[in-house]
Design a protein around this motif. Structure first.
Motif, PDB file in Angstrom:
ATOM      1  N   THR A  97       3.496   5.909   2.068  1.00 46.57           N
ATOM      2  CA  THR A  97       4.130   5.116   3.109  1.00 46.57           C
ATOM      3  C   THR A  97       3.113   4.133   3.669  1.00 46.57           C
ATOM      4  OG1 THR A  97       5.595   6.951   3.700  1.00 46.57           O
ATOM      5  CG2 THR A  97       5.370   5.155   5.298  1.00 46.57           C
ATOM      6  N   VAL A  98       3.473   2.854   3.639  1.00 49.39           N
ATOM      7  CA  VAL A  98       2.587   1.805   4.135  1.00 49.39           C
ATOM      8  C   VAL A  98       3.234   1.188   5.366  1.00 49.39           C
ATOM      9  CG1 VAL A  98       1.324  -0.285   3.574  1.00 49.39           C
ATOM     10  CG2 VAL A  98       1.839   1.374   1.776  1.00 49.39           C
ATOM     11  N   SER A  99       2.573   1.295   6.487  1.00 48.91           N
ATOM     12  CA  SER A  99       3.108   0.755   7.732  1.00 48.91           C
ATOM     13  C   SER A  99       2.608  -0.672   7.952  1.00 48.91           C
ATOM     14  CB  SER A  99       2.700   1.637   8.907  1.00 48.91           C
ATOM     15  OG  SER A  99       1.295   1.654   9.048  1.00 48.91           O
ATOM     16  N   LYS A 121       0.787  -2.844   0.655  1.00 43.75           N
ATOM     17  CA  LYS A 121       1.783  -3.598   1.404  1.00 43.75           C
ATOM     18  C   LYS A 121       2.942  -2.666   1.769  1.00 43.75           C
ATOM     19  CE  LYS A 121       0.832  -7.704  -1.411  1.00 43.75           C
ATOM     20  NZ  LYS A 121       1.430  -8.731  -2.313  1.00 43.75           N
ATOM     21  N   PRO A 122       3.690  -2.986   2.807  1.00 40.68           N
ATOM     22  CA  PRO A 122       4.852  -2.149   3.152  1.00 40.68           C
ATOM     23  C   PRO A 122       5.819  -1.975   1.987  1.00 40.68           C
ATOM     24  CG  PRO A 122       4.338  -3.617   4.964  1.00 40.68           C
ATOM     25  CD  PRO A 122       3.445  -4.022   3.826  1.00 40.68           C
ATOM     26  N   GLU A 123       5.927  -2.991   1.140  1.00 39.19           N
ATOM     27  CA  GLU A 123       6.851  -2.882  -0.002  1.00 39.19           C
ATOM     28  C   GLU A 123       6.355  -1.930  -1.079  1.00 39.19           C
ATOM     29  OE1 GLU A 123       5.629  -5.701   1.384  1.00 39.19           O
ATOM     30  OE2 GLU A 123       5.263  -7.245  -0.164  1.00 39.19           O
ATOM     31  N   ASP A 124       5.146  -1.422  -0.954  1.00 38.80           N
ATOM     32  CA  ASP A 124       4.651  -0.398  -1.865  1.00 38.80           C
ATOM     33  C   ASP A 124       5.131   1.003  -1.462  1.00 38.80           C
ATOM     34  OD1 ASP A 124       1.541  -2.169  -1.926  1.00 38.80           O
ATOM     35  OD2 ASP A 124       3.090  -2.175  -3.486  1.00 38.80           O
ATOM     36  N   GLY A 153      -4.650  -1.250   3.615  1.00 43.81           N
ATOM     37  CA  GLY A 153      -5.463  -0.079   3.337  1.00 43.81           C
ATOM     38  C   GLY A 153      -5.416   0.335   1.880  1.00 43.81           C
ATOM     39  N   SER A 154      -6.070   1.458   1.596  1.00 44.02           N
ATOM     40  CA  SER A 154      -6.189   1.963   0.224  1.00 44.02           C
ATOM     41  C   SER A 154      -5.835   3.441   0.154  1.00 44.02           C
ATOM     42  CB  SER A 154      -7.619   1.778  -0.286  1.00 44.02           C
ATOM     43  OG  SER A 154      -7.971   0.427  -0.344  1.00 44.02           O
TER      44      SER A 154
END
Length: 122
Positions: free
Chosen positions: A119-121, A87-90, A15-16
């Motif tokens: 938070t990126v899931s 990405k989740p690591e973001d 997503g963005s």
């Protein structure tokens, strides 16, 4: 100088999100020179994500090159960070940074925003 950040939140991988940070001050204020975004994940050091000079020159961390774009509006003393293909690591707290511009046009003090959670899931 106060920095007000907005735009963080929870998003699924791929997503963005778009972060914004507006600088303002009471009294004499001649704008800002460099503006940028840093991030700090739990247990890690704060790291540069991207920054942009008043003239528009940018630097972007290798980890986000091609996915994140920094831009600014000098008239509004505002910097933006468009984050795509997240990405989740973001996942981190993202902090805005701005260097005050003095009346002579040179760098003054360095200021930080309060941080906004991204938070990126997976």
């Amino acid at each position: 100088v106060q920095l007000v950040e907005s735009g963080g939140g929870l998003v699924q991988a791929g997503g963005s999100l778009r972060l914004s940070c507006a600088a303002s001050a009471s009294g004499s204020f001649f704008g800002v020179n460099a503006m940028g975004w840093y991030r700090q994940a739990p247990g890690k050091q704060r790291e540069l994500v991207a920054d942009v000079t008043r003239g528009g020159s940018t630097r972007t961390a290798d980890s986000v090159t091609g996915r994140f774009t920094i831009s600014r509006d000098n008239a509004k003393n505002t910097v933006y960070l468009q984050m795509n293909s997240l990405k989740p690591e973001d996942t981190a707290v993202y902090y805005c940074n701005a260097v005050e511009r003095t009346v002579a046009g040179i760098d003054g003090y360095d200021y930080w925003g309060q941080g906004t959670q991204v938070t990126v899931s997976s």
